[in-house]
Enzyme design. Structure first.
Site, PDB file in Angstrom:
ATOM      1  N   PHE A   1       0.848  -1.179   0.000  1.00  0.00           N
ATOM      2  CA  PHE A   1       0.000   0.000   0.000  1.00  0.00           C
ATOM      3  C   PHE A   1       0.887   1.234   0.000  1.00  0.00           C
ATOM      4  CE2 PHE A   1      -4.557   0.991   1.162  1.00  0.00           C
ATOM      5  CZ  PHE A   1      -5.081   0.065   0.292  1.00  0.00           C
TER       6      PHE A   1
ATOM      7  N   GLN B   1      -7.505  15.060   3.322  1.00  0.00           N
ATOM      8  CA  GLN B   1      -6.791  14.256   2.344  1.00  0.00           C
ATOM      9  C   GLN B   1      -7.573  14.124   1.042  1.00  0.00           C
ATOM     10  OE1 GLN B   1      -6.134   9.744   2.805  1.00  0.00           O
ATOM     11  NE2 GLN B   1      -4.079  10.623   2.876  1.00  0.00           N
TER      12      GLN B   1
ATOM     13  N   HIS C   1      -7.827  11.938  -2.141  1.00  0.00           N
ATOM     14  CA  HIS C   1      -7.404  10.643  -2.653  1.00  0.00           C
ATOM     15  C   HIS C   1      -7.117  10.808  -4.133  1.00  0.00           C
ATOM     16  CE1 HIS C   1      -7.435   6.432  -3.775  1.00  0.00           C
ATOM     17  NE2 HIS C   1      -7.455   6.103  -2.504  1.00  0.00           N
TER      18      HIS C   1
ATOM     19  N   LEU D   1     -14.743   6.502  -5.091  1.00  0.00           N
ATOM     20  CA  LEU D   1     -13.357   6.103  -4.931  1.00  0.00           C
ATOM     21  C   LEU D   1     -12.960   4.819  -5.656  1.00  0.00           C
ATOM     22  CD1 LEU D   1     -11.074   7.271  -3.193  1.00  0.00           C
ATOM     23  CD2 LEU D   1     -11.434   5.310  -1.726  1.00  0.00           C
TER      24      LEU D   1
ATOM     25  N   GLU E   1      -6.835   2.384  -3.459  1.00  0.00           N
ATOM     26  CA  GLU E   1      -5.395   2.362  -3.644  1.00  0.00           C
ATOM     27  C   GLU E   1      -4.940   0.929  -3.942  1.00  0.00           C
ATOM     28  OE1 GLU E   1      -3.537   4.998  -0.948  1.00  0.00           O
ATOM     29  OE2 GLU E   1      -1.828   3.676  -0.672  1.00  0.00           O
TER      30      GLU E   1
ATOM     31  N   ARG F   1      -0.420   9.374  -0.446  1.00  0.00           N
ATOM     32  CA  ARG F   1      -1.576   9.941  -1.147  1.00  0.00           C
ATOM     33  C   ARG F   1      -1.431  11.425  -1.471  1.00  0.00           C
ATOM     34  NH1 ARG F   1      -6.466   6.791   1.909  1.00  0.00           N
ATOM     35  NH2 ARG F   1      -6.075   4.818   0.843  1.00  0.00           N
TER      36      ARG F   1
ATOM     37  N   HIS G   1     -11.311  12.975   0.490  1.00  0.00           N
ATOM     38  CA  HIS G   1     -11.526  11.595   0.897  1.00  0.00           C
ATOM     39  C   HIS G   1     -11.534  11.398   2.401  1.00  0.00           C
ATOM     40  CE1 HIS G   1     -11.312   7.308   0.833  1.00  0.00           C
ATOM     41  NE2 HIS G   1     -10.100   7.260   1.316  1.00  0.00           N
TER      42      HIS G   1
ATOM     43  N   ARG H   1      -2.573  10.948   6.043  1.00  0.00           N
ATOM     44  CA  ARG H   1      -2.781   9.569   6.483  1.00  0.00           C
ATOM     45  C   ARG H   1      -2.302   8.591   5.419  1.00  0.00           C
ATOM     46  NH1 ARG H   1      -6.541   5.790   5.336  1.00  0.00           N
ATOM     47  NH2 ARG H   1      -7.981   7.174   4.268  1.00  0.00           N
TER      48      ARG H   1
END
Lengths: 567, 344
Positions: free
Chosen positions: A118, A232, A234, A244, A247, A278, A346, A381
């Protein structure tokens, strides 16, 4: 109503874990969970990718220590290091705990929990259940709460804390089924209402209800909100809806391409490429678009997320939801062609200021999950740390409230207070003269935030944003509720949610204007570098006499010194 | 203004949404309101309803949350079929609409109506509780978090699809048994029960099964397949229902309930004759006394009124029965083998 020991506001991952843990800690306690939706509808269900934990199933040399470092670096050194320690140390245990309770994790060949790479993580440590991880975690927690006999008040809309002196007497909420305003006197209240990124509306991946209700209630009660400017974006929202694309799609090997067919991430993160953190990837997409290398369409400019080289089998088995969504909302089958994407609001890093045990400054009031801000995510994050956050700090909130409830005497909430609340929310029902439409105001709020408080920020834009939000707040006073019914008045609920978003938008814009540096998700064109000597600190937003008042709080450091953040 | 995706300017249609209305505070019975709006290609039913609510009539009430097909809030009947409003394209519905240009939007069936398109989900939650729709872990609570259960890919695949269920209640709304009997367990709860029963971490398989074979349980399903056809996540719900039944017969025997006896009688007839022996089926299912008391009087009336021909006392085997029997045994053997390998 009989006073509760604990009232939990919100039935997503954090709220449900809190409820379960509180019952485990002290089965004699009288606990209630209030949720404005049925708990299994909560936005936890939309988390696709997974939850990070250094189990070492995939990479044998992964350690909790590495997870801690990745998280701190990812946060652009704004996370509190002792809090991150708690988050990452608890991670393996809590993932196994969920597994033991029945969460259907995908599996490795050796039958252990599967893990995948990730963004921003040095090792593949994201545990997942195909691309429905949040959904299966939420189902597991809801099932276990039903098993334990947790008392649910479903479809109750939280209105305000009843405050007496320095502490809360409990919660006031509206029963959606009857329209009645009811009192929930309680020794302790836990807020777990999720994030506030829906204030960006069409440029947000969030559910319609992610309107920051808990944060707004706490703010109105005088509790400080922390780091609200950090929102954030995304990198890969669907072009038209903002919905969305996980990821995990890049974790499985997807490419980001510009209109020249170039994997442009080579310019911005030559090592990590598509799996950069991100904030960096979102800025990269936005820069590509600004510099004219995006695709053009009537629905706006966009870039390509290309999965076609992964093959039909992998897409069908590992990313089935993504395929379904791309087909439903963009008319694109990712097996055949690339998905049109652009960054979308996001996640809210900011939230109710809490300590490591989820306590707020008000005695007996706690906050956990996206609603709270410990802070473990700092300025940005990492993917896979959000599900982890709600589990770890949801559990801590449940335990802490259960242990501390005995210290407090329950307050009382008077009939007069309820009547006043009822009057306040019903005031908009029959206005005379000129009135404002809910939809218009909400649309205008989303617009002004996306344009002026978006990915790239700048002094004059932020000033414009602040004054436009102020105008919208003024206009809101004349908003009309066009449904006059008591029963399930969703129109009234929308208006109350808009009120919460307007209150919070003010704190986001104020924080963004004040913070004269670029850090994590907060990028100031006029202050392009991180300024540790002046801004290595949290911002606090408090409501004083109707106005946002900004304060600050130091960042707790630990093993890791400040470093430049490169990928 | 139109509901628009900004994307497909090539087409726009005037669409009338015929919306079911009922406000218990003022209405004695439900009625329909028509809202006609221009809709472009690519717009969903939910976006259209949002548009109507924001621009025409704020009192139209429905649930919606994630708007991305994962939370399950916006289940409703669109032109008679239960589905999620947020993943249903208006133009797709129009293409199949019986009345051109009109889309009828109604609440889910088989759950109590609250207002307009909103129904009460509590009965479904109550059933989830009644049938213990949770994993009751073999791991004691104090031991949890220390080590993982090792689960094979094969076991994971047995419940993977079932865990897609988002409890949108489309199957509940479409279920033909629930229309007649609101106490019936319901397809979603059977699906979840199956998912728990095949999970090796669970410890209450026997108790859950004992509850499922009682009245209003798994044997009441009549295999109409409406649940499976309407499932918004394409979950093979009937496989789960058959799975529970096979499990019930295997774990509790053929003579456990009238349901299992009925299934067994079916099997015997098919194997022997290649078709049903209807005259004796009720006797083999529920016994002579029950049949005489409960079924015979009605059957006689129906025969007298010529609603049904009298069942032939002797049923001859169908043509080609020998080949059929060989095939039948082969199939039965296959299923048994399958079960054995699952048990491992």
């Amino acid at each position: 109503m009989k006073p509760f020991d604990i009232v939990i506001v919100g039935g997503g991952g954090a709220g449900l874990y809190a409820a379960m843990e509180a019952m485990k800690t002290n089965p004699a306690l009288n606990i209630a969970v209030l949720s404005k939706v049925y708990p299994n509808r909560s936005h936890t269900s939309a988390a696709q990718g997974g939850a990070n934990a250094a189990l070492g199933n995939k990479a044998k040399d992964d350690t909790v220590e590495m997870h801690i470092f990745d998280t701190i670096k990812g946060s652009d050194y704004l996370a509190d290091q002792d809090a991150v320690d708690v988050l990452c140390s608890e991670a393996p245990k809590i993932i196994r705990e969920l597994e033991n309770m029945g969460t259907p994790w995908s599996r490795m060949d050796d039958n252990t929990i599967a893990q995948r790479p990730f963004g921003g993580a040095g090792r593949p440590r994201c545990c997942y259940c195909s691309d429905k991880t949040g959904h299966t975690i939420l189902q597991t927690l809801y099932e276990q709460c039903l098993k334990k006999g947790v008392i649910f008040f479903n479809e109750y809309f939280a209105l305000n804390l009843s405050v007496g002196g320095s502490r809360s007497n409990g919660l006031i909420a509206m029963n959606m089924k009857t329209g009645k305003v009811e009192a929930f006197p309680a020794k302790t209240v836990i807020f777990a209402t999720g994030g506030y990124a829906k204030m960006y509306w069409n440029r947000s991946s969030n559910a319609a209800g992610n309107t920051g209700d808990g944060q707004a209630i706490a703010y109105r009660a005088g509790i400080a909100l922390k780091d609200m400017e950090f929102v954030q974006f995304h990198p890969t929202g669907l072009r038209k809806s903002g919905l969305l694309v996980t990821e995990g799609a890049r974790g499985e090997g997807g490419y980001l391409l510009n209109k020249d067919g170039e994997r442009f991430m080579a310019r911005y993160a030559p090592e990590k490429m598509e799996l950069g953190p991100r904030d960096l990837v979102s800025r990269s997409l936005e820069t590509e678009i600004l510099q004219g290398r995006g695709f053009d369409s009537p629905a706006g400019k966009y870039l390509h997320l290309d999965l076609t080289h992964l093959g039909a089998d992998l897409i069908k088995s590992r990313l089935p939801q993504i395929r379904e969504m791309s087909m439903n909302f963009e008319g694109v089958d990712p097996i055949e062609e690339p998905i049109p994407v652009r960054p979308t609001a996001h996640y809210s890093m900011g939230g109710i200021d809490t300590d490591n045990q989820t306590r707020t400054v008000m005695e007996g009031v706690y906050a956990a999950g996206e609603c709270g801000c410990v802070s473990v995510h700092g300025a940005n994050r990492l993917g896979g740390n959000s599900l982890l956050d709600i589990l770890v700090f949801g559990r801590i909130a449940g335990r802490t409230a259960a242990e501390e409830a005995g210290k407090f005497t329950p307050g009382t909430i008077s009939e007069a207070e309820l009547a006043a609340q009822f009057e306040e929310i019903r005031g908009g029902m029959h206005p005379s003269g000129r009135y404002e439409r809910y939809g218009e105001l909400r649309e205008a709020l989303g617009q002004t935030l996306a344009l002026n408080v978006g990915i790239f920020r700048e002094s004059s834009l932020l000033q414009k944003g602040i004054s436009e939000i102020a105008v919208l707040k003024e206009r809101f006073k004349k908003v009309r509720i066009s449904d006059s019914s008591d029963v399930f008045n969703t129109n009234l609920m929308q208006v109350l949610e808009l009120k919460n978003m307007l209150d919070l938008a003010e704190t986001v814009a104020a924080g963004a204007y004040a913070r004269q540096e670029s850090r994590g998700s907060h990028t100031r064109i006029d202050f392009p570098v991180r300024d540790d000597s002046n801004w290595h600190k949290h911002t606090l937003a408090t409501l004083v006499k109707g106005n946002v008042t900004l304060g600050e709080k130091p960042v707790t450091m630990g093993r890791y010194e400040l470093q430049e953040r490169t990928y | 203004m139109t509901v628009s995706t900004d994307q497909h300017k090539e087409g726009k249609k005037d669409v009338t949404f015929r919306v079911f209305r009922f406000n218990p505070q003022v209405d004695s019975k439900p009625y329909f309101d028509d809202y006609t709006i221009p809709v472009e290609r690519g717009v969903t039913v939910l976006r259209s309803l949002n548009y109507i609510k924001e621009h025409i009539d704020g009192s139209v009430s429905f649930r919606a949350f994630c708007q991305a097909g994962i939370c399950g809030s916006c289940g409703m009947r669109v032109n008679g079929l239960s589905q999620l409003a947020c993943t249903t394209q208006v133009w797709d519905v129009l293409a199949k609409s019986r009345e051109p240009g009109i889309i009828k939007v109604e609440p889910l069936r088989n759950l109590p109506l609250i207002k307009d398109l909103i129904v009460d989900m509590d009965p479904l939650v109550d059933k989830m509780k009644h049938y213990a729709n949770w994993v009751d872990s073999t791991m004691p609570e104090a031991q949890m978090g220390k080590k993982e259960f090792l689960i094979s890919e094969e076991e994971f695949l047995r419940y993977d699809k079932a865990t897609d269920c988002i409890l949108c209640a489309s199957c509940v709304s479409e279920c033909s048994i629930l229309r007649a009997n609101k106490e019936y367990v319901s397809p979603a709860v059977l699906l979840k029960s199956y998912r728990m029963n095949v999970d090796s971490r669970d410890s209450m398989h026997e108790q859950r099964l004992a509850e499922l074979v009682k009245d209003h349980g798994v044997w009441d399903c009549t295999h109409c397949y409406r649940c499976q056809e309407s499932c918004v996540k394409s979950i093979p719900i009937m496989d789960a229902i058959h799975g529970i039944r096979e499990d019930a017969i295997e774990s509790r025997g053929k003579n456990d309930t009238s349901g299992s006896k009925h299934a067994e009688a079916f099997m015997t007839d098919i194997e022997k004759k290649g078709k049903l022996v209807e005259a004796t089926l009720p006797i083999r299912t529920n016994g002579v006394v029950w049949t005489m008391q409960n079924l015979l009087p009605m059957a006689m009336k129906m025969i007298m009124k010529r609603r049904t021909p009298p069942p032939p006392p002797l049923v001859k085997s169908v043509k080609g029965i020998k080949i059929f029997r060989t095939m039948f045994r082969e199939m039965t053997e296959h299923v048994k083998q399958d079960h054995k390998s699952h048990k491992k």
